[in-house]
Scaffold this active site. Structure first.
Site, PDB file in Angstrom:
ATOM      1  N   GLY A  32       0.837  -1.193   0.000  1.00 31.25           N
ATOM      2  CA  GLY A  32       0.000   0.000   0.000  1.00 31.25           C
ATOM      3  C   GLY A  32       0.866   1.235   0.000  1.00 31.25           C
ATOM      4  O   GLY A  32       2.094   1.164  -0.105  1.00 31.25           O
TER       5      GLY A  32
ATOM      6  N   MET B 166       1.596   3.111   2.396  1.00 26.14           N
ATOM      7  CA  MET B 166       2.401   3.263   3.600  1.00 26.14           C
ATOM      8  C   MET B 166       3.518   2.234   3.720  1.00 26.14           C
ATOM      9  O   MET B 166       4.375   2.357   4.575  1.00 26.14           O
ATOM     10  CB  MET B 166       1.502   3.171   4.844  1.00 26.14           C
ATOM     11  N   GLY B 167       3.487   1.195   2.894  1.00 24.26           N
ATOM     12  CA  GLY B 167       4.538   0.206   2.992  1.00 24.26           C
ATOM     13  C   GLY B 167       4.169  -1.091   2.311  1.00 24.26           C
ATOM     14  O   GLY B 167       3.076  -1.254   1.765  1.00 24.26           O
TER      15      GLY B 167
ATOM     16  N   VAL C 186       4.318  -5.358   2.946  1.00 23.02           N
ATOM     17  CA  VAL C 186       4.466  -6.433   3.916  1.00 23.02           C
ATOM     18  C   VAL C 186       4.972  -7.672   3.185  1.00 23.02           C
ATOM     19  O   VAL C 186       4.376  -8.119   2.200  1.00 23.02           O
ATOM     20  CB  VAL C 186       3.147  -6.742   4.638  1.00 23.02           C
TER      21      VAL C 186
ATOM     22  N   LYS D  52       7.429  -5.656   7.574  1.00 19.79           N
ATOM     23  CA  LYS D  52       6.813  -4.513   6.920  1.00 19.79           C
ATOM     24  C   LYS D  52       7.876  -3.475   6.602  1.00 19.79           C
ATOM     25  O   LYS D  52       8.594  -2.992   7.476  1.00 19.79           O
ATOM     26  CB  LYS D  52       5.735  -3.891   7.805  1.00 19.79           C
TER      27      LYS D  52
ATOM     28  N   ASP E  94      -5.414   3.449  13.658  1.00 15.75           N
ATOM     29  CA  ASP E  94      -5.888   3.078  12.325  1.00 15.75           C
ATOM     30  C   ASP E  94      -6.689   1.778  12.384  1.00 15.75           C
ATOM     31  O   ASP E  94      -6.385   0.811  11.689  1.00 15.75           O
ATOM     32  CB  ASP E  94      -4.709   2.927  11.364  1.00 15.75           C
TER      33      ASP E  94
END
Length: 606
Positions: A15, A17-18, A20, A35, A133
């Site tokens: 995504g 944000m990072g 995995v 991650k 979140d």
């Protein structure tokens, strides 16, 4: 390879944000999830560095949180100035994927999810941690019924820093609390809204706000629009009580659990059937780790099923090089010099522990796990061939049956004194493996795993120093006394488990006793066992030491998991003392009449 330890293998998800990854921990030999944190585009370099450091600090803080409904955070690491977060790899599907593929949950399923997430958040808030979140994508449902919340404080940490520093809000607008969306502080109450929005999606099959539309438009609706109401149903009141714009009016997590308990009529294992872990076309989802993932790491030339079959006979046929070496020393070295010889043998083992892991990591990094493991197998085979080629004598008068005499009966040489010596040997290895586990756990808990190599080198150096002294003195301490010192000196180490350098210094006294205890064990076994059966006696010594390793790891690990690393040191010492005490009691028993005549009469400590 991340931090010289975690080998990335396949992408589990990605995504803004990072990413995995499914990965393999080369040090502890286990599967993990790693991650890779990504800095959003448009962030100035200085703020990006601050963001990376903040991510690592928060991840280290979250690592102390232990709860059955929280994904375990194992480690944080750096690679090329990028932060990586190492977590438990749970064979599971996210709630978001389940809703996408199978639609809304039943009342019982939604209640089970709500209870699990509320329990996780309650534990986190008690520890001063806010998730930031909560959404279906961060709720994992395992095929065995476990429900866990993941991504604690990581993704929202990025969002918070971006919003406050640059005015750009990132994250999940469909699940974000109104006060956060409007630029307010992120408090535990924001998690209550996120839980309500997650339950809304669980029973409706869609989020409360449009997740695919314009993010700014969605945020505007969250801040200024009316709060969507779920359809009438058993969870409607709970969802409405959580999704209220005034943070102070949201119900507590305790109330959430109490209201949902009556709605969960079955266990999660019964509620979430196997059909939920397959895509609509009947194929198993890629989020489920496959057993073949580990083959290239653990046994590159054999499938797992074959490995499981051949492992037992392979272990039985392995060459006991250490036992053979000690038997050869007992044969070739005069009795008065055996202490020095056994000390050198133990020192060589300690040196291997210092060099071996570093060499292994270097080989895996430079080549591959398959070729490194293959080379190790060839090395073991070569060692066995050299032993066969050299054919060292392993007992006095080998090949001369008349000199050796008849084989003594088992009960005549397996006396209480010898059994006690073997128990003490097992206790020593219980202490040693427990000390290593507790040390690693303490370094991990303090976010100081980067100095693990240095700490281990100092531990081994202390043991080598003790071995040198033990080998040089004419009369050393008996095996039982050395064992007691080994165990007693490790128990208070937990009082000085941070910072790392203090822990390292606290470990020196107990490690000074390591090599002397192991060396004195071999001396005592050699003296008590008749030459005709010395091989069997040393085989029993190996068996007891491996038993100490096999028992010590789980016992100390249990103590660490259910308390803290500090208690791991105590468990290591107490467990070793318990086993050694049984051995000392056996040694205090009366000797059999045959023992003095059968035992090899040599000078040395008991």
């Amino acid at each position: 390879m991340v931090a010289g330890r975690y080998r990335l293998r396949s992408v589990l998800g990605s995504g803004s944000m990072g990413t995995v990854w499914s990965a393999y921990d080369e040090f502890l030999h286990r599967q993990v999830a790693v991650k890779e944190m990504k800095v959003p585009p448009g962030i100035p370099a200085a703020q990006a560095d601050e963001l990376r450091e903040r991510t690592l600090r928060e991840a280290r803080a979250i690592a102390v949180l232990s709860h059955p409904n929280v994904i375990i955070l194992h480690d944080v690491a750096r690679e090329d100035d990028q932060p990586f977060v190492v977590m438990e790899l749970l064979p599971s599907r996210s709630l978001a994927h389940i809703l996408r593929d199978h639609g809304p949950l039943t009342v019982g399923q939604a209640a089970a999810v709500g209870i699990a997430v509320a329990s996780a958040l309650e534990a986190a808030h008690a520890a001063g941690i806010t998730h930031r979140d909560v959404k279906p994508g961060n709720v994992l449902v395992a095929s065995d019924g476990r429900i866990k919340l993941t991504d604690f404080g990581i993704a929202r940490n990025v969002s918070e820093a971006t919003m406050t520093r640059t005015g750009i809000m990132l994250g999940s607008p469909a699940y974000i609390a109104p006060e956060v969306a409007s630029g307010g502080a992120v408090t535990p109450a924001a998690d209550l809204w996120g839980l309500g929005a997650t339950l809304f999606a669980a029973v409706e099959g869609a989020p409360p706000y449009d997740a695919d539309g314009d993010p700014l438009e969605t945020v505007g609706k969250v801040v200024n629009g009316k709060v969507p109401k779920p359809k009438a149903g058993p969870l409607a009141d709970v969802i409405s009580a959580l999704m209220t714009k005034e943070p102070g009016r949201r119900i507590t997590l305790r109330d959430v659990r109490h209201r949902l308990y009556p709605l969960q009529t079955k266990t999660p294992l019964d509620l979430f059937g196997p059909e939920l872990f397959h895509t609509p076309d009947g194929k198993k989802t890629s989020a489920q780790p496959d057993a073949t993932d580990t083959q290239v790491i653990a046994a590159p030339h054999l499938p797992f099923e074959t490995l499981a079959v051949v492992a037992v006979p392979a272990g039985m046929l392995s060459v006991p090089a250490g036992s053979l070496a000690r038997q050869a020393l007992a044969t070739l070295v005069p009795p008065e010099q055996r202490r020095a010889a056994y000390s050198l043998d133990t020192i060589s083992i300690e040196a291997t522990f210092m060099v071996g892991p570093a060499a292994g990591i270097a080989a895996i990094t430079a080549f591959s796990p398959m070729w490194t493991l293959t080379a190790l197998g060839v090395l073991f085979g070569g060692t066995a061939f050299l032993i066969w080629l050299v054919d060292p004598p392993i007992r006095e008068g080998a090949g001369q049956a008349a000199e050796l005499g008849p084989r003594p009966p088992l009960r005549s040489w397996l006396t209480g004194r010898l059994v006690g010596t073997l128990l003490i040997a097992g206790g020593a290895l219980f202490v040693l493996i427990g000390t290593e586990l507790a040390t690693l756990a303490a370094l991990r808990a303090n976010g100081e795993l980067g100095v693990t190599g240095l700490v281990i080198v100092v531990m081994c150096t202390a043991s080598i120093t003790g071995g040198i002294v033990h080998g040089l003195v004419k009369r050393s301490l008996p095996q039982g006394v050395l064992m007691l010192l080994l165990a007693l000196l490790v128990m208070p180490v937990g009082l000085a488990d941070h910072p790392w350098w203090l822990l390292m210094l606290a470990l020196i006294p107990t490690n000074l006793m390591c090599a002397p205890t192991l060396s004195a064990t071999t001396e005592t076994v050699t003296r008590l066992a008749p030459p005709r059966v010395r091989g069997e006696a040393m085989g029993l010594q190996d068996a007891f030491t491996r038993l100490g390793l096999a028992v010590g790891g789980p016992v100390v690990g249990f103590a660490i998991d259910h308390s803290s690393p500090e208690w791991g040191f105590v468990a290591a010492g107490l467990g070793g003392l318990a086993i050694a005490s049984a051995g000392l009691l056996r040694r205090r028993g009366p000797a059999t009449a045959a023992e003095p005549a059968l035992a090899a009469a040599t000078a040395g400590p008991e």
